[in-house]
Design an enzyme around this catalytic site. Sequence first.
Site, PDB file in Angstrom:
ATOM      1  CG  ASP A  45      -2.248  -0.920   0.832  1.00 15.62           C
ATOM      2  OD1 ASP A  45      -2.241  -1.486  -0.214  1.00 15.62           O
ATOM      3  OD2 ASP A  45      -2.841  -1.344   1.852  1.00 15.62           O
ATOM      4  CG  ASN A 124      -3.694   5.610   3.547  1.00 16.47           C
ATOM      5  OD1 ASN A 124      -4.796   5.087   2.825  1.00 16.47           O
ATOM      6  ND2 ASN A 124      -2.668   4.604   3.808  1.00 16.47           N
ATOM      7  CD  GLU A 125      -2.645   8.005   7.415  1.00 12.08           C
ATOM      8  OE1 GLU A 125      -1.488   8.159   6.947  1.00 12.08           O
ATOM      9  OE2 GLU A 125      -3.395   6.963   7.463  1.00 12.08           O
ATOM     10  CE1 TYR A 165      -0.995   6.121  14.194  1.00 15.95           C
ATOM     11  CE2 TYR A 165      -1.802   8.239  13.801  1.00 15.95           C
ATOM     12  CZ  TYR A 165      -0.919   7.366  14.587  1.00 15.95           C
ATOM     13  OH  TYR A 165      -0.646   7.791  15.937  1.00 15.95           O
TER      14      TYR A 165
END
Length: 270
Positions: A45, A124-125, A165
């Site tokens: 990923d 993602n973040e 996360y």
Amino acid sequence: MKYFVVDRGDEISLGLTEQFHQLARSYGMELNEEEPDIVLSIGGDGTMLHAFHRYQHRLDHLWFVGIHTGRLGFYADWTPNEIGQLAKLMNTPVEESHVRIAEYPLVEIQFTTLDGIETYLALNEFTLRGIEETMVAQLNINDDMFEMFRGDGICISTPSGSTAYNKAVNGGLIHPSLDAIQIAEIASINNRVYRTLGSSMILPKHHHCDIYPRTKKKVQLSIDHLYSQRNDVISIRCKVAPDKKIKFARFRPFPFWNRVQKAFIGTEFH
């Protein structure tokens, strides 16, 4: 079909990259680094995150597809022994391949500094963390003060990033068909003096949050795998990116909840 490959750089991924190049040549596909129609990620990923940031300026013009060479590949549909099948499907006309395009929302992050506004995208973040001491930051929701945060940090994730996360800090999992972002606290301090909500929050696409770190304190910022330390950030606005999504080419069904079950449960029930 114009393509490009982003690989992890290890021996297995490099070997698969060369194998795919050979297959692509046999099908008459064009290797094009600057303007690919499809980007193949070979690795994990993290490799897909690298591919996304490399080509985020062309999100409206390309698709992504992944081969995972490790144990988990949340963004990848294919395994190394299926590379020949994937190459064939990639070269099949769209109307015959039955490819489905899955569009996932992104989080837009705007840093306001004394020098102006900087805008970024995350797949993602985004995280904001203290470095040498407890992080103190005011959190506003839709321009109204919500809480004064004290703790290790704050994580703002996308639905697809909710399995990364965000999950590690006890955030919930969100299906990526939902245009939303999630705010999760990282080790917040809660006692009779300091109070925060203590649970994650989900904001729809027409909402935003603003974070105001304590001034002149150095903080660590991360946008996916990209890290920096800064003390010049006045405020940070996070929201669902209004006009950008990442597009994944699904050449076969692999539903989101199947990915979750395979990644985190992995047990077959009889």
